[in-house]
Write a protein that holds these residues in place. Sequence first.
Motif, PDB file in Angstrom:
ATOM      1  N   ASN A  74      -2.017 -10.685  -0.059  1.00  7.01           N
ATOM      2  CA  ASN A  74      -3.194 -11.566  -0.182  1.00  7.01           C
ATOM      3  C   ASN A  74      -3.303 -12.535   0.986  1.00  7.01           C
ATOM      4  O   ASN A  74      -3.620 -13.717   0.824  1.00  7.01           O
ATOM      5  CB  ASN A  74      -3.148 -12.329  -1.511  1.00  7.01           C
ATOM      6  CG  ASN A  74      -3.108 -11.401  -2.710  1.00  7.01           C
ATOM      7  OD1 ASN A  74      -3.761 -10.368  -2.727  1.00  7.01           O
ATOM      8  ND2 ASN A  74      -2.323 -11.762  -3.717  1.00  7.01           N
ATOM      9  N   GLY A  75      -2.994 -12.011   2.182  1.00  2.51           N
ATOM     10  CA  GLY A  75      -3.146 -12.788   3.407  1.00  2.51           C
ATOM     11  C   GLY A  75      -1.954 -13.634   3.782  1.00  2.51           C
ATOM     12  O   GLY A  75      -1.944 -14.243   4.859  1.00  2.51           O
ATOM     13  N   PRO A 103      -0.461  -6.122  -9.917  1.00  2.20           N
ATOM     14  CA  PRO A 103      -1.788  -5.516  -9.945  1.00  2.20           C
ATOM     15  C   PRO A 103      -2.840  -6.458  -9.373  1.00  2.20           C
ATOM     16  O   PRO A 103      -2.848  -7.656  -9.667  1.00  2.20           O
ATOM     17  CB  PRO A 103      -2.023  -5.260 -11.441  1.00  2.20           C
ATOM     18  CG  PRO A 103      -0.656  -5.115 -12.017  1.00  2.20           C
ATOM     19  CD  PRO A 103       0.205  -6.065 -11.245  1.00  2.20           C
ATOM     20  N   GLY A 104      -3.699  -5.919  -8.530  1.00  2.00           N
ATOM     21  CA  GLY A 104      -4.734  -6.716  -7.883  1.00  2.00           C
ATOM     22  C   GLY A 104      -4.345  -7.267  -6.529  1.00  2.00           C
ATOM     23  O   GLY A 104      -5.211  -7.756  -5.786  1.00  2.00           O
ATOM     24  N   ASP A 105      -3.043  -7.198  -6.168  1.00  2.00           N
ATOM     25  CA  ASP A 105      -2.611  -7.695  -4.858  1.00  2.00           C
ATOM     26  C   ASP A 105      -3.191  -6.844  -3.735  1.00  2.00           C
ATOM     27  O   ASP A 105      -3.268  -5.619  -3.838  1.00  2.00           O
ATOM     28  CB  ASP A 105      -1.080  -7.680  -4.755  1.00  2.00           C
ATOM     29  CG  ASP A 105      -0.436  -8.844  -5.480  1.00  2.00           C
ATOM     30  OD1 ASP A 105      -1.149  -9.788  -5.844  1.00  2.00           O
ATOM     31  OD2 ASP A 105       0.796  -8.798  -5.693  1.00  2.00           O
ATOM     32  N   ARG A 106      -3.570  -7.514  -2.657  1.00  2.00           N
ATOM     33  CA  ARG A 106      -4.006  -6.833  -1.445  1.00  2.00           C
ATOM     34  C   ARG A 106      -2.838  -6.852  -0.464  1.00  2.00           C
ATOM     35  O   ARG A 106      -2.383  -7.905  -0.030  1.00  2.00           O
ATOM     36  CB  ARG A 106      -5.218  -7.552  -0.832  1.00  2.00           C
ATOM     37  CG  ARG A 106      -5.849  -6.815   0.330  1.00  2.00           C
ATOM     38  CD  ARG A 106      -6.615  -5.603  -0.128  1.00  2.00           C
ATOM     39  NE  ARG A 106      -7.157  -4.852   1.000  1.00  2.00           N
ATOM     40  CZ  ARG A 106      -7.843  -3.729   0.885  1.00  2.00           C
ATOM     41  NH1 ARG A 106      -8.063  -3.226  -0.331  1.00  2.00           N
ATOM     42  NH2 ARG A 106      -8.302  -3.090   1.926  1.00  2.00           N
ATOM     43  N   GLY A 121      -0.520   0.179  11.289  1.00  2.00           N
ATOM     44  CA  GLY A 121      -0.846  -0.754  10.228  1.00  2.00           C
ATOM     45  C   GLY A 121      -1.530  -0.060   9.065  1.00  2.00           C
ATOM     46  O   GLY A 121      -2.013   1.069   9.178  1.00  2.00           O
ATOM     47  N   CYS A 122      -1.563  -0.766   7.944  1.00  2.00           N
ATOM     48  CA  CYS A 122      -2.211  -0.191   6.766  1.00  2.00           C
ATOM     49  C   CYS A 122      -2.538  -1.315   5.789  1.00  2.00           C
ATOM     50  O   CYS A 122      -1.810  -2.316   5.705  1.00  2.00           O
ATOM     51  CB  CYS A 122      -1.293   0.834   6.088  1.00  2.00           C
ATOM     52  SG  CYS A 122      -2.023   1.593   4.624  1.00  2.00           S
ATOM     53  N   GLU A 123      -3.652  -1.152   5.085  1.00  2.00           N
ATOM     54  CA  GLU A 123      -4.014  -2.061   4.007  1.00  2.00           C
ATOM     55  C   GLU A 123      -4.285  -1.257   2.746  1.00  2.00           C
ATOM     56  O   GLU A 123      -4.922  -0.212   2.791  1.00  2.00           O
ATOM     57  CB  GLU A 123      -5.254  -2.887   4.369  1.00  2.00           C
ATOM     58  CG  GLU A 123      -5.011  -3.908   5.457  1.00  2.00           C
ATOM     59  CD  GLU A 123      -6.163  -4.886   5.600  1.00  2.00           C
ATOM     60  OE1 GLU A 123      -7.081  -4.834   4.743  1.00  2.00           O
ATOM     61  OE2 GLU A 123      -6.148  -5.695   6.536  1.00  2.00           O
TER      62      GLU A 123
END
Length: 332
Positions: A74-75, A103-106, A121-123
């Motif tokens: 989450n940044g 759950p829900g984490d970016r 890199g990857c998201e």
Amino acid sequence: MKKNLFILSILASMLFPACENELPYMDKPQAPQLLMNAFLEAGKEENTVSLRMIEADKQQADYVSNGSIVVYVNGEKTETAQVDKGYRSFGDPNCMLKTSFRPGDRIRFEATAEDGQYQAGCEVEIPLPIEDLIRVDTLRTQLRGSSSMMDCMQYKITIHDRPNEKNYYRLIIEENTYRVSSETGTRYGPFPFYPEIINQEDIVLTDGHLTTADDDKFGILDWTIRNTNNVFTDGRFENGSYTLKVYTSIPYIRELNRKDHFYLDVTVRLLSLSQSYYRYLRAMNCLDSEDYNETFMEPVIVPQNVSGGLGFVGASSEQRVTLRMVDRPPLW
């Protein structure tokens, strides 16, 4: 199992005597690239990420001599994981991530290798699990095999779809054996085992292509790829509930030590997947199947979501139910 490919080749030569199948030439990458693969699970204490180098003139990827991954959730930066050459999984050094994802984490990975010479890199976002608990009913029964009836365990698994969104799922059944020493009371385990899931009677898991044990023998032109990864969507029960019906072998204790106490638990896991992870597992159904024939079937497209390099990072969360199936006390 190959489905009468000899007969298919004869039919093809009869039907298309002058047809030529031309495939476009796909050039390989000329420079070495960083290959990153991972399958992240929400709530897991440790997740692993594989880093390797791949070159155009080599059939196999090489280990990286040094590499690391910076993890952002989450940044916010949570850790920097180094390649652990002492840890081997299927022969590959891995980065062991200590960050526990929810759950829900970016999630964002920034990977480097060979003293920063290569980057990738990857998201990916951790999907949300279903909100309601799953219900599991079991029955010991028989199922027709290739030559005779076989004893098996039937599972009816009722799930409730997450409302108002497109969802992707995977079913996993896991058996875990535990042993308690009668002399010291020490508990050993779990020792996991993943039985084959027989899904031939379920319309969702077979995508409407129900099969029987006789199909391998008589289904000459049956080009159905088995859903060995047991992935599915909510397309047939959107915003509602559905009961999966599958079979496995009968759970049993594989240890012969009669002095110790043994337990066997069966855990039914329903994984919620990202769309790209679902597509990846569908592609693996084809590539890992002996039924896939590249001459007669559409080409398989394997998704990749790594920028600056190659590879795939998938993410999942889950609901699970655990059942005590065997409780065998010491026999003497």
